[in-house]
Write a protein that holds these residues in place. Structure first.
Motif, PDB file in Angstrom:
ATOM      1  N   ASP A  60       0.507  -0.640   0.049  1.00  0.00           N
ATOM      2  CA  ASP A  60      -0.094  -0.056  -0.196  1.00  0.00           C
ATOM      3  C   ASP A  60       1.291   0.798   0.156  1.00  0.00           C
ATOM      4  OD1 ASP A  60      -1.540   2.595   1.632  1.00  0.00           O
ATOM      5  OD2 ASP A  60      -2.875   1.165   0.428  1.00  0.00           O
ATOM      6  N   GLU A  61       0.144   2.668  -0.160  1.00  0.00           N
ATOM      7  CA  GLU A  61       1.311   3.173  -1.052  1.00  0.00           C
ATOM      8  C   GLU A  61       1.264   4.489   0.278  1.00  0.00           C
ATOM      9  OE1 GLU A  61      -0.350   6.216  -3.206  1.00  0.00           O
ATOM     10  OE2 GLU A  61      -2.021   6.525  -1.706  1.00  0.00           O
ATOM     11  N   SER A  62       0.608   3.993   1.290  1.00  0.00           N
ATOM     12  CA  SER A  62       0.567   4.456   2.617  1.00  0.00           C
ATOM     13  C   SER A  62       1.764   3.168   3.267  1.00  0.00           C
ATOM     14  CB  SER A  62      -0.338   4.203   3.188  1.00  0.00           C
ATOM     15  OG  SER A  62      -0.276   3.243   3.979  1.00  0.00           O
ATOM     16  N   VAL A  63       2.794   2.564   3.343  1.00  0.00           N
ATOM     17  CA  VAL A  63       3.526   1.931   3.853  1.00  0.00           C
ATOM     18  C   VAL A  63       4.889   1.656   3.326  1.00  0.00           C
ATOM     19  CG1 VAL A  63       2.258   0.917   4.826  1.00  0.00           C
ATOM     20  CG2 VAL A  63       2.874  -0.023   3.168  1.00  0.00           C
ATOM     21  N   GLU A  64       5.076   2.111   1.586  1.00  0.00           N
ATOM     22  CA  GLU A  64       5.850   1.790   0.784  1.00  0.00           C
ATOM     23  C   GLU A  64       7.163   2.897   0.859  1.00  0.00           C
ATOM     24  OE1 GLU A  64       5.191   0.814  -2.737  1.00  0.00           O
ATOM     25  OE2 GLU A  64       7.127   0.334  -2.062  1.00  0.00           O
ATOM     26  N   GLY A  65       8.417   2.000   1.520  1.00  0.00           N
ATOM     27  CA  GLY A  65       9.414   2.546   1.499  1.00  0.00           C
ATOM     28  C   GLY A  65       9.937   2.928   3.320  1.00  0.00           C
ATOM     29  N   ARG A  66       8.828   1.777   4.211  1.00  0.00           N
ATOM     30  CA  ARG A  66       8.811   1.485   5.946  1.00  0.00           C
ATOM     31  C   ARG A  66       8.506   0.383   5.692  1.00  0.00           C
ATOM     32  NH1 ARG A  66       5.336   3.743   9.026  1.00  0.00           N
ATOM     33  NH2 ARG A  66       3.067   4.317   7.502  1.00  0.00           N
ATOM     34  N   PHE A  67       7.763  -0.573   5.055  1.00  0.00           N
ATOM     35  CA  PHE A  67       7.433  -1.835   5.978  1.00  0.00           C
ATOM     36  C   PHE A  67       8.441  -2.402   4.728  1.00  0.00           C
ATOM     37  CE2 PHE A  67       3.044  -1.072   7.967  1.00  0.00           C
ATOM     38  CZ  PHE A  67       3.177  -0.004   8.699  1.00  0.00           C
ATOM     39  N   THR A  68       8.939  -4.046   4.820  1.00  0.00           N
ATOM     40  CA  THR A  68       9.193  -5.394   3.927  1.00  0.00           C
ATOM     41  C   THR A  68       8.329  -6.070   4.778  1.00  0.00           C
ATOM     42  OG1 THR A  68      11.390  -3.694   4.039  1.00  0.00           O
ATOM     43  CG2 THR A  68      11.233  -5.675   2.922  1.00  0.00           C
ATOM     44  N   ILE A  69       8.154  -6.567   2.722  1.00  0.00           N
ATOM     45  CA  ILE A  69       7.606  -8.123   3.384  1.00  0.00           C
ATOM     46  C   ILE A  69       8.313  -9.262   2.997  1.00  0.00           C
ATOM     47  CG2 ILE A  69       6.323  -7.925   1.383  1.00  0.00           C
ATOM     48  CD1 ILE A  69       3.470  -9.895   2.946  1.00  0.00           C
ATOM     49  N   SER A  70       8.357 -10.245   3.379  1.00  0.00           N
ATOM     50  CA  SER A  70       9.270 -11.484   3.299  1.00  0.00           C
ATOM     51  C   SER A  70       8.713 -12.650   3.387  1.00  0.00           C
ATOM     52  CB  SER A  70      10.949 -11.322   3.943  1.00  0.00           C
ATOM     53  OG  SER A  70      10.250 -11.139   4.883  1.00  0.00           O
ATOM     54  N   GLY A  71       9.106 -13.971   2.470  1.00  0.00           N
ATOM     55  CA  GLY A  71       8.457 -14.543   2.527  1.00  0.00           C
ATOM     56  C   GLY A  71       9.431 -15.984   2.676  1.00  0.00           C
ATOM     57  N   ASP A  72       8.821 -17.136   2.732  1.00  0.00           N
ATOM     58  CA  ASP A  72      10.486 -18.136   2.712  1.00  0.00           C
ATOM     59  C   ASP A  72       8.876 -19.422   2.140  1.00  0.00           C
ATOM     60  OD1 ASP A  72      10.978 -20.637   3.352  1.00  0.00           O
ATOM     61  OD2 ASP A  72      12.036 -19.593   5.088  1.00  0.00           O
ATOM     62  N   ASN A  73       9.052 -20.150   1.242  1.00  0.00           N
ATOM     63  CA  ASN A  73       7.731 -21.061   0.681  1.00  0.00           C
ATOM     64  C   ASN A  73       8.328 -22.529   1.208  1.00  0.00           C
ATOM     65  OD1 ASN A  73       6.987 -19.207  -1.079  1.00  0.00           O
ATOM     66  ND2 ASN A  73       8.883 -19.523  -2.791  1.00  0.00           N
ATOM     67  N   VAL A  74       9.766 -22.289   1.839  1.00  0.00           N
ATOM     68  CA  VAL A  74      10.048 -23.963   2.743  1.00  0.00           C
ATOM     69  C   VAL A  74       8.976 -23.959   3.732  1.00  0.00           C
ATOM     70  CG1 VAL A  74      11.610 -25.715   3.175  1.00  0.00           C
ATOM     71  CG2 VAL A  74      11.722 -24.272   1.388  1.00  0.00           C
ATOM     72  N   ASN A  84       9.546   2.734  11.041  1.00  0.00           N
ATOM     73  CA  ASN A  84       9.005   4.364  10.505  1.00  0.00           C
ATOM     74  C   ASN A  84       7.883   3.951  11.382  1.00  0.00           C
ATOM     75  OD1 ASN A  84       9.247   7.489  11.176  1.00  0.00           O
ATOM     76  ND2 ASN A  84       9.548   7.200   8.862  1.00  0.00           N
ATOM     77  N   LEU A  85       7.134   3.516  12.421  1.00  0.00           N
ATOM     78  CA  LEU A  85       6.115   3.646  12.602  1.00  0.00           C
ATOM     79  C   LEU A  85       5.430   4.931  12.783  1.00  0.00           C
ATOM     80  CD1 LEU A  85       6.061  -0.057  14.050  1.00  0.00           C
ATOM     81  CD2 LEU A  85       4.521   0.920  12.268  1.00  0.00           C
ATOM     82  N   LYS A  86       4.380   5.195  12.511  1.00  0.00           N
ATOM     83  CA  LYS A  86       3.157   6.315  12.750  1.00  0.00           C
ATOM     84  C   LYS A  86       2.247   6.242  13.684  1.00  0.00           C
ATOM     85  CE  LYS A  86       5.130   8.455   8.201  1.00  0.00           C
ATOM     86  NZ  LYS A  86       4.035   8.917   6.808  1.00  0.00           N
ATOM     87  N   PRO A  87       1.870   7.263  13.629  1.00  0.00           N
ATOM     88  CA  PRO A  87       0.334   6.920  14.798  1.00  0.00           C
ATOM     89  C   PRO A  87      -1.181   5.999  13.233  1.00  0.00           C
ATOM     90  CG  PRO A  87       0.798   8.772  15.731  1.00  0.00           C
ATOM     91  CD  PRO A  87       2.011   8.499  14.348  1.00  0.00           C
ATOM     92  N   GLU A  88      -0.975   7.182  12.660  1.00  0.00           N
ATOM     93  CA  GLU A  88      -2.454   6.414  11.705  1.00  0.00           C
ATOM     94  C   GLU A  88      -1.649   4.850  11.545  1.00  0.00           C
ATOM     95  OE1 GLU A  88      -0.242   9.021  12.127  1.00  0.00           O
ATOM     96  OE2 GLU A  88       0.816   9.536   8.776  1.00  0.00           O
ATOM     97  N   ASP A  89      -0.683   3.855  11.738  1.00  0.00           N
ATOM     98  CA  ASP A  89      -0.342   2.440  11.814  1.00  0.00           C
ATOM     99  C   ASP A  89      -0.900   1.158  13.049  1.00  0.00           C
ATOM    100  OD1 ASP A  89       2.856   3.384  10.653  1.00  0.00           O
ATOM    101  OD2 ASP A  89       1.065   2.933   9.437  1.00  0.00           O
ATOM    102  N   THR A  90      -1.438   2.167  13.792  1.00  0.00           N
ATOM    103  CA  THR A  90      -2.328   1.451  14.301  1.00  0.00           C
ATOM    104  C   THR A  90      -3.521   0.699  14.330  1.00  0.00           C
ATOM    105  OG1 THR A  90      -1.231   2.853  16.636  1.00  0.00           O
ATOM    106  CG2 THR A  90      -3.670   2.075  16.744  1.00  0.00           C
ATOM    107  N   VAL A 116      -0.974  -4.028  16.642  1.00  0.00           N
ATOM    108  CA  VAL A 116      -0.199  -2.774  16.983  1.00  0.00           C
ATOM    109  C   VAL A 116      -0.865  -1.800  16.904  1.00  0.00           C
ATOM    110  CG1 VAL A 116       1.913  -1.896  16.033  1.00  0.00           C
ATOM    111  CG2 VAL A 116       1.173  -3.983  15.218  1.00  0.00           C
ATOM    112  N   THR A 117       0.428  -0.978  18.276  1.00  0.00           N
ATOM    113  CA  THR A 117       0.130   0.830  18.622  1.00  0.00           C
ATOM    114  C   THR A 117       0.872   1.147  18.966  1.00  0.00           C
ATOM    115  OG1 THR A 117      -2.019  -0.137  19.688  1.00  0.00           O
ATOM    116  CG2 THR A 117      -0.995   1.813  20.700  1.00  0.00           C
ATOM    117  N   VAL A 118       0.562   2.078  18.649  1.00  0.00           N
ATOM    118  CA  VAL A 118       1.968   2.901  18.368  1.00  0.00           C
ATOM    119  C   VAL A 118       1.942   4.374  18.892  1.00  0.00           C
ATOM    120  CG1 VAL A 118       3.365   4.964  16.508  1.00  0.00           C
ATOM    121  CG2 VAL A 118       2.910   2.582  15.408  1.00  0.00           C
ATOM    122  N   ALA A 119       1.779   5.129  19.723  1.00  0.00           N
ATOM    123  CA  ALA A 119       1.784   6.035  20.694  1.00  0.00           C
ATOM    124  C   ALA A 119       3.017   6.233  21.565  1.00  0.00           C
ATOM    125  CB  ALA A 119       0.220   5.838  21.468  1.00  0.00           C
ATOM    126  N   SER A 120       2.726   7.483  21.587  1.00  0.00           N
ATOM    127  CA  SER A 120       4.441   8.295  23.086  1.00  0.00           C
ATOM    128  C   SER A 120       3.828   8.114  24.332  1.00  0.00           C
ATOM    129  CB  SER A 120       3.739   9.861  23.006  1.00  0.00           C
ATOM    130  OG  SER A 120       4.491  10.035  21.196  1.00  0.00           O
TER     131      SER A 120
END
Length: 120
Positions: A60-74, A84-90, A116-120
């Motif tokens: 999703d464009e809102s997480v591009e550059g901040r989140f990385t997904i990886s899978g293991d087929n085995v 770089n989590l933001k409050p709106e990622d909550t 997931v809660t992002v807060a001070s």
């Protein structure tokens, strides 16, 4: 049936990082793709990122550059590194897998969700 077990999540300060993991098990031939969705309070469930068996990723464009997904087929696992989590990622984050099963074809399965809660 296919079971998805999620790990990770929790409380983190803005700018911090978290790692979500999900493992698929059960009676299936192959996992076609795995993904993470999220649902914030009062909102619908939305795609965060997905990875295909061939390794193609979508974000999703809102997480591009901040989140990385990886899978293991085995191991039939998927990870989501969130930086770089933001409050709106909550949100509650859900693992999703599209699995091919004999005589049933391909079906979607969901994990229980991990908050997931992002807060001070």
């Amino acid at each position: 049936q296919v079971q998805l077990v999620e790990f990770g999540g929790g409380l983190v300060q803005p700018g911090g990082s978290l790692r979500l993991s999900c493992a698929a098990s059960g009676n299936f031939v192959t996992i076609n793709l795995m993904a993470w969705y999220r649902q914030a309070p009062g909102k619908g469930r939305e795609l965060v990122a997905r990875v295909t068996r061939e390794g193609r990723t979508t974000y999703d464009e809102s997480v591009e550059g901040r989140f990385t997904i990886s899978g293991d087929n085995v191991k039939n696992t998927v990870n989501l590194e969130m930086n770089n989590l933001k409050p709106e990622d909550t949100a509650v984050y859900y693992c999703n897998a599209n699995a091919y099963q004999w005589q049933l074809g391909s079906r979607d399965y969901w994990g229980q969700g991990t908050p997931v809660t992002v807060a001070s």
